[in-house]
Design a protein around this motif. Structure first.
Motif, PDB file in Angstrom:
ATOM      1  N   ARG A 126       8.263  68.972  65.305  1.00 16.34           N
ATOM      2  CA  ARG A 126       8.771  68.546  66.426  1.00 16.34           C
ATOM      3  C   ARG A 126       9.545  67.551  67.269  1.00 16.34           C
ATOM      4  NH1 ARG A 126       6.407  71.792  70.851  1.00 16.34           N
ATOM      5  NH2 ARG A 126       8.338  70.470  71.861  1.00 16.34           N
ATOM      6  N   ILE A 127       9.523  66.283  66.496  1.00 13.86           N
ATOM      7  CA  ILE A 127       9.850  65.541  66.756  1.00 13.86           C
ATOM      8  C   ILE A 127      11.312  65.160  66.428  1.00 13.86           C
ATOM      9  CG2 ILE A 127       9.861  62.792  66.807  1.00 13.86           C
ATOM     10  CD1 ILE A 127       6.958  62.903  67.852  1.00 13.86           C
ATOM     11  N   MET A 128      11.357  65.400  64.911  1.00 14.46           N
ATOM     12  CA  MET A 128      12.566  65.728  64.255  1.00 14.46           C
ATOM     13  C   MET A 128      13.770  66.742  64.738  1.00 14.46           C
ATOM     14  SD  MET A 128      13.352  67.136  59.808  1.00 14.46           S
ATOM     15  CE  MET A 128      12.406  68.612  60.403  1.00 14.46           C
ATOM     16  N   LEU A 129      13.270  67.746  64.851  1.00 14.69           N
ATOM     17  CA  LEU A 129      13.643  68.787  65.906  1.00 14.69           C
ATOM     18  C   LEU A 129      15.134  68.251  67.181  1.00 14.69           C
ATOM     19  CD1 LEU A 129      11.483  72.255  64.642  1.00 14.69           C
ATOM     20  CD2 LEU A 129      13.890  71.307  63.930  1.00 14.69           C
ATOM     21  N   MET A 130      13.994  67.690  67.786  1.00 12.71           N
ATOM     22  CA  MET A 130      14.325  66.858  68.850  1.00 12.71           C
ATOM     23  C   MET A 130      15.555  66.144  68.359  1.00 12.71           C
ATOM     24  SD  MET A 130      11.039  66.922  71.697  1.00 12.71           S
ATOM     25  CE  MET A 130       9.832  66.676  70.227  1.00 12.71           C
ATOM     26  N   GLN A 131      15.535  65.447  67.293  1.00 10.74           N
ATOM     27  CA  GLN A 131      15.956  64.185  66.810  1.00 10.74           C
ATOM     28  C   GLN A 131      17.391  65.302  66.572  1.00 10.74           C
ATOM     29  OE1 GLN A 131      13.616  62.032  64.366  1.00 10.74           O
ATOM     30  NE2 GLN A 131      12.933  60.775  65.548  1.00 10.74           N
ATOM     31  N   ASN A 132      17.531  66.166  66.057  1.00  9.02           N
ATOM     32  CA  ASN A 132      18.718  67.155  65.502  1.00  9.02           C
ATOM     33  C   ASN A 132      19.391  66.969  66.182  1.00  9.02           C
ATOM     34  OD1 ASN A 132      17.398  66.146  62.527  1.00  9.02           O
ATOM     35  ND2 ASN A 132      16.177  68.179  62.157  1.00  9.02           N
ATOM     36  N   GLU A 133      18.179  67.525  67.429  1.00  7.77           N
ATOM     37  CA  GLU A 133      19.081  68.098  68.947  1.00  7.77           C
ATOM     38  C   GLU A 133      20.355  66.750  69.177  1.00  7.77           C
ATOM     39  OE1 GLU A 133      20.068  71.275  69.977  1.00  7.77           O
ATOM     40  OE2 GLU A 133      18.633  71.995  68.229  1.00  7.77           O
ATOM     41  N   GLY A 134      19.255  66.083  69.181  1.00  5.80           N
ATOM     42  CA  GLY A 134      20.041  64.231  69.651  1.00  5.80           C
ATOM     43  C   GLY A 134      19.309  63.825  70.896  1.00  5.80           C
ATOM     44  N   LEU A 135      18.011  63.851  70.756  1.00  5.21           N
ATOM     45  CA  LEU A 135      17.376  63.388  71.400  1.00  5.21           C
ATOM     46  C   LEU A 135      17.063  62.347  71.377  1.00  5.21           C
ATOM     47  CD1 LEU A 135      15.522  66.407  73.327  1.00  5.21           C
ATOM     48  CD2 LEU A 135      17.006  65.307  74.198  1.00  5.21           C
ATOM     49  N   ASP A 136      17.004  61.089  72.437  1.00  6.96           N
ATOM     50  CA  ASP A 136      17.093  59.875  71.875  1.00  6.96           C
ATOM     51  C   ASP A 136      15.914  59.771  71.937  1.00  6.96           C
ATOM     52  OD1 ASP A 136      16.596  58.746  74.440  1.00  6.96           O
ATOM     53  OD2 ASP A 136      18.270  58.396  75.392  1.00  6.96           O
ATOM     54  N   LYS A 137      14.733  58.155  70.981  1.00 10.39           N
ATOM     55  CA  LYS A 137      13.458  57.915  71.450  1.00 10.39           C
ATOM     56  C   LYS A 137      13.036  57.859  73.147  1.00 10.39           C
ATOM     57  CE  LYS A 137      13.469  55.196  66.672  1.00 10.39           C
ATOM     58  NZ  LYS A 137      13.155  54.077  66.131  1.00 10.39           N
ATOM     59  N   LYS A 138      14.003  57.390  74.123  1.00 14.98           N
ATOM     60  CA  LYS A 138      12.871  57.202  75.005  1.00 14.98           C
ATOM     61  C   LYS A 138      12.522  58.420  75.871  1.00 14.98           C
ATOM     62  CE  LYS A 138      14.162  55.006  79.761  1.00 14.98           C
ATOM     63  NZ  LYS A 138      15.497  54.792  80.342  1.00 14.98           N
ATOM     64  N   THR A 139      13.583  59.790  75.395  1.00 14.02           N
ATOM     65  CA  THR A 139      13.767  60.414  75.879  1.00 14.02           C
ATOM     66  C   THR A 139      12.910  61.638  75.269  1.00 14.02           C
ATOM     67  OG1 THR A 139      15.790  61.063  76.423  1.00 14.02           O
ATOM     68  CG2 THR A 139      14.858  62.790  76.710  1.00 14.02           C
ATOM     69  N   ILE A 140      12.421  61.199  74.040  1.00 16.88           N
ATOM     70  CA  ILE A 140      11.440  61.986  73.410  1.00 16.88           C
ATOM     71  C   ILE A 140       9.997  61.768  73.826  1.00 16.88           C
ATOM     72  CG2 ILE A 140      10.306  62.276  70.842  1.00 16.88           C
ATOM     73  CD1 ILE A 140      13.273  62.513  70.311  1.00 16.88           C
ATOM     74  N   LYS A 141       9.840  59.899  74.009  1.00 14.62           N
ATOM     75  CA  LYS A 141       8.712  59.439  74.263  1.00 14.62           C
ATOM     76  C   LYS A 141       8.353  59.941  75.878  1.00 14.62           C
ATOM     77  CE  LYS A 141       6.626  55.151  75.412  1.00 14.62           C
ATOM     78  NZ  LYS A 141       6.260  55.131  76.867  1.00 14.62           N
ATOM     79  N   LYS A 142       8.810  60.470  76.398  1.00 11.78           N
ATOM     80  CA  LYS A 142       8.914  60.719  78.016  1.00 11.78           C
ATOM     81  C   LYS A 142       8.275  62.464  77.951  1.00 11.78           C
ATOM     82  CE  LYS A 142      12.325  60.929  81.002  1.00 11.78           C
ATOM     83  NZ  LYS A 142      13.158  60.453  82.006  1.00 11.78           N
ATOM     84  N   ASP A 143       9.011  63.027  77.403  1.00 16.52           N
ATOM     85  CA  ASP A 143       9.536  64.721  77.769  1.00 16.52           C
ATOM     86  C   ASP A 143       8.712  65.278  76.407  1.00 16.52           C
ATOM     87  OD1 ASP A 143      11.420  64.571  79.692  1.00 16.52           O
ATOM     88  OD2 ASP A 143      13.192  64.491  79.253  1.00 16.52           O
TER      89      ASP A 143
END
Length: 232
Positions: free
Chosen positions: A170-187
């Protein structure tokens, strides 16, 4: 859902998800595909619901697809977040005569009416397990004969190994969508403190014990599942 937990969920989405439609497709893989699966199954089953209940309507994305597919349907939608209801009302403006929207906690919803179709999306993983089972019973009781129920939700895994692996994916897919670490951590990462996921296989056993028939997992990708059944 305890009142405190319910309020925490509401605050989270009200504060952190104001741009829900812009963010959701980046955070949830195959977001639209999940909805399309439900529509495709209903059409193939020649099931044209006259009455629909959308629990956790959010900003109205699934409801819009349902009404586009079945424009004569009467639809009731509930959600915990006021802002989402406002967005959904605007999104469904072309069907306003057929739509009733309420800002309401699922545990306070009466379930006194009957529906041909009940759908939920991204709701049950926020409920405590006792509440999950209770709401499933209420959903069953509110379905008309031959009514359909679909639950689109994040689910757990009976395997700790795959649970962790799915999380990494899931985290890898979000990174592939261009989300940064801060956004992934929060959302995503911090949001998981509000989640109580249960494997879909376990939940389908609950549905069977309640009385649902033709129980099936219609689509799944890692920890995202569409499952449900019928009332015969």
């Amino acid at each position: 859902m305890s009142q405190k937990h319910s309020e925490n969920v509401k605050v989270h989405f009200s504060n952190e998800w104001r741009e829900y439609d812009a963010k959701i497709k980046k955070v949830i893989p195959f977001y639209n595909i999940c909805f399309n699966v439900i529509i495709d199954i209903l059409k193939q089953a020649s099931h044209k619901p006259k009455s629909i209940l959308d629990i956790g309507i959010g900003t109205g994305n699934l409801s819009l697809k349902l009404l586009d597919a079945f424009p004569k349907s009467k639809l009731t939608g509930i959600d915990l977040v006021d802002d989402f209801i406002d967005i959904a009302r605007e999104k469904l403006i072309n069907y306003s005569k057929n739509v009733k929207l309420e800002c309401r906690d699922i545990k306070e919803f009466s379930f006194i009416n009957k529906y041909d179709l009940i759908v939920t999306s991204f709701v049950f993983h926020h409920l405590e397990n006792k509440e999950k089972k209770l709401i499933y019973k209420k959903i069953y009781g509110s379905l008309n004969q031959n009514g359909f129920f679909f639950n689109l939700d994040f689910v757990g895994s009976s395997s700790d190994y795959f649970y962790k692996l799915f999380d990494k994916l899931r985290i890898m897919l979000m990174q592939n969508e261009g989300l940064d670490k801060k956004t992934i951590k929060k959302d995503y990462i911090e949001h998981r403190a509000l989640e109580i996921p249960v494997p879909d296989r376990e939940q389908m056993i609950w549905l069977e014990k309640i009385g649902f028939q033709d129980i099936e997992c219609f689509w799944k990708y890692i920890n995202l599942s569409v499952f449900g059944g019928r009332k015969i």
